[in-house]
Design a protein around this motif. Structure first.
Motif, PDB file in Angstrom:
ATOM      1  N   TRP A 185       0.829  -1.201   0.000  1.00  0.00           N
ATOM      2  CA  TRP A 185       0.000   0.000   0.000  1.00  0.00           C
ATOM      3  C   TRP A 185       0.866   1.254   0.000  1.00  0.00           C
ATOM      4  CZ3 TRP A 185       0.312   3.724   3.741  1.00  0.00           C
ATOM      5  CH2 TRP A 185       0.941   3.373   4.936  1.00  0.00           C
ATOM      6  N   VAL A 186       2.093   1.135   0.519  1.00  0.00           N
ATOM      7  CA  VAL A 186       3.005   2.289   0.528  1.00  0.00           C
ATOM      8  C   VAL A 186       3.400   2.655  -0.900  1.00  0.00           C
ATOM      9  CG1 VAL A 186       5.251   3.159   1.263  1.00  0.00           C
ATOM     10  CG2 VAL A 186       3.887   1.729   2.812  1.00  0.00           C
ATOM     11  N   GLY A 187       3.784   1.656  -1.693  1.00  0.00           N
ATOM     12  CA  GLY A 187       4.158   1.914  -3.078  1.00  0.00           C
ATOM     13  C   GLY A 187       3.010   2.497  -3.876  1.00  0.00           C
ATOM     14  N   THR A 188       1.810   1.932  -3.685  1.00  0.00           N
ATOM     15  CA  THR A 188       0.639   2.439  -4.399  1.00  0.00           C
ATOM     16  C   THR A 188       0.322   3.864  -3.971  1.00  0.00           C
ATOM     17  OG1 THR A 188      -0.270   0.195  -4.540  1.00  0.00           O
ATOM     18  CG2 THR A 188      -1.791   2.025  -4.907  1.00  0.00           C
ATOM     19  N   ALA A 189       0.410   4.134  -2.659  1.00  0.00           N
ATOM     20  CA  ALA A 189       0.104   5.472  -2.150  1.00  0.00           C
ATOM     21  C   ALA A 189       1.074   6.515  -2.706  1.00  0.00           C
ATOM     22  CB  ALA A 189       0.145   5.474  -0.622  1.00  0.00           C
ATOM     23  N   VAL A 190       2.353   6.173  -2.775  1.00  0.00           N
ATOM     24  CA  VAL A 190       3.343   7.107  -3.308  1.00  0.00           C
ATOM     25  C   VAL A 190       3.075   7.387  -4.784  1.00  0.00           C
ATOM     26  CG1 VAL A 190       5.788   7.406  -3.886  1.00  0.00           C
ATOM     27  CG2 VAL A 190       5.131   6.517  -1.636  1.00  0.00           C
ATOM     28  N   SER A 191       2.719   6.353  -5.533  1.00  0.00           N
ATOM     29  CA  SER A 191       2.416   6.528  -6.958  1.00  0.00           C
ATOM     30  C   SER A 191       1.177   7.396  -7.149  1.00  0.00           C
ATOM     31  CB  SER A 191       2.207   5.162  -7.615  1.00  0.00           C
ATOM     32  OG  SER A 191       3.381   4.373  -7.541  1.00  0.00           O
ATOM     33  N   VAL A 192       0.144   7.144  -6.348  1.00  0.00           N
ATOM     34  CA  VAL A 192      -1.076   7.951  -6.429  1.00  0.00           C
ATOM     35  C   VAL A 192      -0.779   9.405  -6.066  1.00  0.00           C
ATOM     36  CG1 VAL A 192      -3.360   8.328  -5.419  1.00  0.00           C
ATOM     37  CG2 VAL A 192      -2.634   6.013  -6.037  1.00  0.00           C
ATOM     38  N   LEU A 193       0.057   9.611  -5.059  1.00  0.00           N
ATOM     39  CA  LEU A 193       0.439  10.969  -4.672  1.00  0.00           C
ATOM     40  C   LEU A 193       1.142  11.689  -5.823  1.00  0.00           C
ATOM     41  CD1 LEU A 193       0.720  13.185  -2.535  1.00  0.00           C
ATOM     42  CD2 LEU A 193       2.841  12.081  -1.785  1.00  0.00           C
ATOM     43  N   ALA A 194       2.011  10.970  -6.533  1.00  0.00           N
ATOM     44  CA  ALA A 194       2.699  11.561  -7.683  1.00  0.00           C
ATOM     45  C   ALA A 194       1.709  11.944  -8.773  1.00  0.00           C
ATOM     46  CB  ALA A 194       3.734  10.579  -8.231  1.00  0.00           C
TER      47      ALA A 194
END
Length: 221
Positions: A185-194
């Motif tokens: 979920w951390v990787g997905t959250a960072v990508s969504v934030l970008a």
């Protein structure tokens, strides 16, 4: 919920869900089409759609789930984006006086329509591409082009480039985020934030010409 996401990204239905979401978000910008694309690309980066849970891991041991194809995701999202733009464009084209009055009541829509018309006429449809990343920017551009009765040949190529750029960027975020940070979920959250950061920058870029024009008018007066 995590298991449901895993099951979705591990089946061919992910392409249909992404296509429908991207198609409709020109009318409903709140739909999480970008999040869906990023999540599917993250699953592809991990090489497996397994979510970190004991039950899902047990099922994955019995049957290896399918991994979404990056190329298929890009093509699917691009095609749905262009189709949605064309639907909105045609509806606005036939909207008649009611839509014209609705646009006239909004300074933002009126300004966007004028800038879009001038940009397309000059062949500077880069505005269409930038607007694809801004919140509701796609809706403003597609409806504005139709309401202004811009020619399809002026709008469609830029719509296709905008859809491909957005789809490629979203898939790229999910894939490289999954590669570097793992399918968590951390990787997905960072990508969504970008993705949200790109949207904020696009929105700023679209508002800037309006502010500059207002300042110029004030100086001239």
């Amino acid at each position: 919920m995590l298991e449901s996401v895993a099951a979705l990204t591990g089946s061919p239905w992910i392409y249909a869900v992404v296509a429908v979401s991207v198609l409709l978000d020109v009318f409903l910008p709140v739909l999480p089409s970008g999040v869906l694309v990023i999540t599917a690309a993250t699953a592809a980066a991990a090489g497996s759609t397994t979510v970190a849970s004991a039950a899902t891991a047990a099922r994955a041991a019995e049957q290896v789930p399918e991994v979404p194809s990056l190329l298929a995701l890009i093509l699917c999202a691009t095609a749905a984006s262009v189709l949605g733009d064309l639907v909105a464009y045609r509806l606005a084209w036939r909207g008649g006086e009611r839509l014209d009055r609705a646009i006239a009541r909004s300074r933002r829509l009126t300004s966007a329509q004028e800038r879009l018309g001038g940009a397309l006429a000059r062949g500077g449809g880069i505005l269409v591409i930038v607007a694809r990343f801004a919140p509701a920017g796609r809706s403003v551009v597609s409806l504005g082009a139709g309401a202004a009765h811009r020619k399809v040949k002026e709008f469609l190529p830029w719509s296709a480039l905008a859809g491909a750029a957005w789809a490629g960027y979203s898939v790229g975020l999910g894939y490289f985020g999954g590669q570097w940070l793992g399918a968590t979920w951390v990787g997905t959250a960072v990508s969504v934030l970008a993705l949200f950061v790109a949207g904020a920058l696009a929105a700023y870029f679209m508002r800037r010409p309006v502010a500059e024009a207002a300042a110029a008018a004030t100086t001239a007066s």
